[in-house]
Write a protein that holds these residues in place. Structure first.
Motif, short mmCIF file in Angstrom:
data_model
loop_
_atom_site.label_atom_id
_atom_site.label_comp_id
_atom_site.label_asym_id
_atom_site.label_seq_id
_atom_site.Cartn_x
_atom_site.Cartn_y
_atom_site.Cartn_z
N CYS A 92 57.38 -72.49 34.95
CA CYS A 92 58.48 -71.78 34.29
C CYS A 92 59.42 -71.26 35.38
N ILE A 93 60.71 -71.45 35.19
CA ILE A 93 61.72 -71.06 36.17
C ILE A 93 62.58 -69.94 35.60
N TYR A 94 62.68 -68.85 36.37
CA TYR A 94 63.47 -67.68 35.95
C TYR A 94 64.59 -67.45 36.97
N HIS A 95 65.79 -67.22 36.49
CA HIS A 95 66.93 -66.98 37.37
C HIS A 95 67.23 -65.49 37.43
N VAL A 142 62.23 -68.13 22.30
CA VAL A 142 62.03 -66.88 21.58
C VAL A 142 61.38 -65.90 22.54
N LEU A 143 61.99 -64.73 22.70
CA LEU A 143 61.46 -63.70 23.59
C LEU A 143 60.48 -62.83 22.81
N LEU A 144 59.19 -63.02 23.08
CA LEU A 144 58.14 -62.21 22.49
C LEU A 144 57.87 -61.00 23.37
N PRO A 145 57.16 -59.99 22.88
CA PRO A 145 56.89 -58.80 23.70
C PRO A 145 56.12 -59.09 24.98
N ASP A 146 55.31 -60.15 25.01
CA ASP A 146 54.48 -60.41 26.18
C ASP A 146 54.71 -61.78 26.81
N SER A 147 55.69 -62.55 26.33
CA SER A 147 55.92 -63.89 26.85
C SER A 147 57.24 -64.44 26.32
N VAL A 148 57.63 -65.60 26.86
CA VAL A 148 58.78 -66.33 26.35
C VAL A 148 58.26 -67.64 25.79
N LEU A 149 58.59 -67.90 24.54
CA LEU A 149 58.17 -69.13 23.89
C LEU A 149 59.30 -70.15 24.00
N VAL A 150 59.01 -71.26 24.66
CA VAL A 150 59.98 -72.34 24.83
C VAL A 150 59.60 -73.47 23.88
N ILE A 151 60.51 -73.85 22.99
CA ILE A 151 60.24 -74.86 21.99
C ILE A 151 60.92 -76.16 22.40
N GLY A 186 54.08 -81.77 15.12
CA GLY A 186 54.26 -83.20 15.14
C GLY A 186 55.60 -83.64 15.67
N TYR A 187 56.59 -82.75 15.64
CA TYR A 187 57.93 -83.04 16.13
C TYR A 187 58.28 -82.16 17.33
N ARG A 188 57.61 -81.04 17.45
CA ARG A 188 57.94 -80.09 18.51
C ARG A 188 56.67 -79.66 19.25
N TRP A 189 56.92 -79.19 20.48
CA TRP A 189 55.84 -78.65 21.31
C TRP A 189 56.23 -77.25 21.75
N LEU A 190 55.21 -76.43 21.99
CA LEU A 190 55.42 -75.05 22.41
C LEU A 190 54.93 -74.86 23.84
N VAL A 191 55.77 -74.28 24.65
CA VAL A 191 55.40 -73.90 26.02
C VAL A 191 55.53 -72.39 26.13
N VAL A 227 53.06 -72.23 33.65
CA VAL A 227 53.08 -71.97 32.21
C VAL A 227 51.75 -71.36 31.78
N LEU A 228 51.79 -70.57 30.70
CA LEU A 228 50.57 -70.00 30.15
C LEU A 228 49.82 -71.00 29.28
N SER A 229 50.57 -71.78 28.51
CA SER A 229 49.94 -72.76 27.62
C SER A 229 50.96 -73.77 27.16
N VAL A 230 50.48 -74.93 26.75
CA VAL A 230 51.31 -75.98 26.17
C VAL A 230 50.56 -76.51 24.95
N ASP A 231 51.25 -76.60 23.80
CA ASP A 231 50.59 -77.03 22.57
C ASP A 231 51.52 -77.84 21.70
N GLU A 232 50.96 -78.83 21.03
CA GLU A 232 51.70 -79.49 19.97
C GLU A 232 51.85 -78.52 18.81
N TYR A 233 53.02 -78.50 18.19
CA TYR A 233 53.29 -77.50 17.16
C TYR A 233 53.26 -78.09 15.76
#
Length: 596
Positions: A103-106, A76-85, A139-144, A131-137
């Motif tokens: 994080c790798i950008y092409h 998800v492209l947020l105004p200040d970051s990219v959220l990778v699920i 129980g099934y997914r994590w957010l980077v 990465v800016l942060s890594v969190d459990e979301y």
């Protein structure tokens, strides 16, 4: 036979014809021998795996063992970051994911054959950032969270471990990666009881202050593949719609799947009128899921029944102040805490863990969705419903206070002290019609200070505006309307329930709104409410949400420390010192623990 002759014999071709029936056996023996040789080399010399950042798979080996496979499910492209699920094995530990990840950008280029059509082509270089942060979301997914891409680089972010090579051909394998835009996405979903699902959606463009017509919306439930079909999708018509929230009944087959403790992907279909084409059904991209059962890592069951009084807030970078706020209100009787962390990067998570270990009954819920405070409070109401009877929704710079009587006839509480707030709520719980208690707020200024008060906000800020500003509410969860419509300050209630304005002579909220500039300027970063303009924007500059006299830039005005000071009010300061300060050292609980 001499040696020279033996060598010639070995070099000579076979003298008999080769039996072709033996060829497969010999080939297999040769291949098997070669495989054993490679296996021997792999154990003799460590050959690290090459992680491919462009692939939706990230794996790692370490001294603690091989990590389970991670897959990039969404971006998800947020105004200040990219959220990778990421989807990940539920047993993986957070510390393993957060260590050494990039994080790798092409780089984007226009393919010559498609130039002018805007098609992204091959890249000739990559950009790498931690990465800016890594969190459990859930129980099934994590957010980077990754930094937003620089100009001419794709938001189709890949991930890798530190120091791994980025191959030149990886970009081809990533070209079909998708990125959802934040202004049009189903970003969250919750199962509410046995009969309905609540979806949280950006892009509906509904009125902020009223219920909308739900007939435009249809919920889509994706059950996944079966023997008869590759992908089964069931639908149901929405029954309520308001702000960013749509509620739909659960189809029977969805209930059955949830009953098996499985997850279901959900989204919203929206009917839109297009000139010349009539009504079109638009399916909104989604990262929302509903789950069967209860996630034990977030639910804390009270053995004697529901907690009478809980609290919910949404915060960004409040690690330095949240301890005072929780410890003070726990002393007043708040039993359970739901902290919605809106992308903090100041070790807030560590402070919450410490408070929970000190038996303050605190849960941190990761909430990466920006400008969604109303939706976050609605989500919290659903999460807390099974645990709490009443929830107070307020901010970490707001403190309840029980003033002494100032005028004849004031209905002040006699000798307020420990658990007074809990007792007040308990006394009103017997009412069959009160669904919400509203408390008036008074806004305090910098009070002559130029630096952050070391004893905390309750002792440092003692000068306020004379007139009250707005209110905050304690809400009975079973009284909430199905729309969950709210204005942050209060909720819409079901028919048959009403709100009660608590007398100012009984209870107030000290809102430490205008603090020293060092803290206050953070408000220019962004506002959490959906329906207020960010202060950098030239909109609604005269609204009560903004500080009077400030522009759109975080520039400290002259004499800031003296502003918003009309009445000196030391009531809460005196109350805190009298009831919570250590009689020997004079230290307050949040100071004592901080020094240990």
């Amino acid at each position: 036979m001499d040696t020279r002759k033996r060598k010639r014999v070995l070099k000579s071709p076979p003298s008999v014809p080769l039996n072709t029936n033996h060829l497969p056996v010999r080939s297999l023996l040769i291949c098997f021998s070669f495989f054993l040789f490679l296996l021997f080399l792999s154990h003799l010399f460590h050959i690290p795996k090459r992680n491919v950042p462009g692939l939706p798979v990230l794996s790692d080996s370490s001294s603690r063992g091989k990590l389970p496979e991670l897959r990039i499910k969404n971006r998800v492209l947020l105004p200040d970051s990219v959220l990778v699920i990421l989807t990940v094995d539920r047993e993986v530990q957070h510390r393993h994911l957060s260590e050494g990840m990039d994080c790798i950008y092409h780089q984007l280029m226009l393919n010559g054959s498609n130039r002018g059509k805007g098609v992204e082509g091959m890249r000739d270089k990559v950009d790498v950032h931690p990465v800016l942060s890594v969190d459990e979301y859930d129980g099934y997914r994590w957010l980077v969270r990754c930094p937003e891409p620089v100009a001419n680089y794709s938001a189709v972010v890949g991930l890798r471990q530190h120091q791994h090579h980025v191959a030149e051909d990886d970009w081809q394998k990533e070209r079909n990666g998708t990125v959802h835009k934040w202004d049009m996405v189903t970003y969250e979903a919750v199962r509410d009881g046995e009969e309905s699902a609540v979806l949280f959606v950006k892009g509906l463009n509904l009125r902020p202050d009223r219920e909308s017509d739900p007939s435009r919306f249809i919920c889509h439930f994706e059950l996944g593949s079966t023997k008869k079909s590759e992908n089964v999708v069931l639908t149901s018509k929405a029954i309520t719609a308001a702000q960013e929230i749509v509620r739909c009944p659960l189809p029977e087959r969805v209930k059955q799947k949830l009953g098996k403790m499985e997850r279901v992907e959900v989204t919203i279909g929206m009917a839109s009128r297009v000139r010349g084409r009539g009504h079109l059904h638009q399916l909104i991209p989604s990262v929302g899921n509903i789950y069967g059962g209860t996630k034990s890592n977030e639910t804390k069951i009270n053995k004697i029944g529901k907690y009478e009084l809980c609290a919910c807030t949404m915060v960004w970078n409040q690690a330095s102040t949240i301890r005072e706020w929780i410890m003070y209100h726990a002393w007043l009787g708040v039993q359970r805490w739901f902290i919605y962390d809106n992308n903090s990067d100041d070790h807030l998570k560590d402070v919450i863990v410490e408070l929970d270990e000190e038996n303050y009954n605190v849960t941190r819920h990761v909430w990466p969705w920006i400008k969604s405070q109303e939706a976050g409070f609605s989500h919290c109401a659903l999460k807390a419903r099974d645990e709490c009877s009443w929830v107070v929704f307020f901010d970490v710079d707001e403190f309840f206070y029980f003033p002494p009587p100032r005028h004849q006839g004031d209905r002040a509480i006699a000798n307020p002290g420990q658990n007074t707030l809990h007792e007040l709520v308990g006394n009103l719980s017997s009412s069959a019609t009160i669904g919400e208690m509203r408390t008036t707020c008074y806004s305090f200024g910098p009070s002559g200070l130029s630096s952050v008060p070391v004893q905390g906000v309750t002792l440092g800020y003692t000068c306020r505006l004379q007139s009250p500003e707005r209110h905050k509410s304690i809400v009975r969860l079973r009284a909430l309307d199905d729309t969950l419509l709210n204005s942050v300050h209060h909720f819409r209630l079901r028919k048959g329930f009403t709100y009660l304005n608590l007398p100012q002579g009984t209870i107030l909220i000290n809102h430490y709104k205008y603090q020293v500039w060092e803290n206050f300027k953070a408000k220019f970063y962004r506002r959490v409410s959906t329906y207020v303009a960010d202060w950098q924007e030239n909109q609604n500059e005269g609204s009560r949400d903004r500080a009077p006299g400030l522009g759109t830039e975080a520039i400290e005005p002259p004499n800031w420390r003296l502003k918003f000071c009309e009445v000196w009010d030391t009531g809460l300061r005196d109350f805190v010192l009298a009831n919570l300060a250590d009689p020997t050292t004079g230290l307050l609980p949040w100071q004592s623990l901080a020094r240990q």
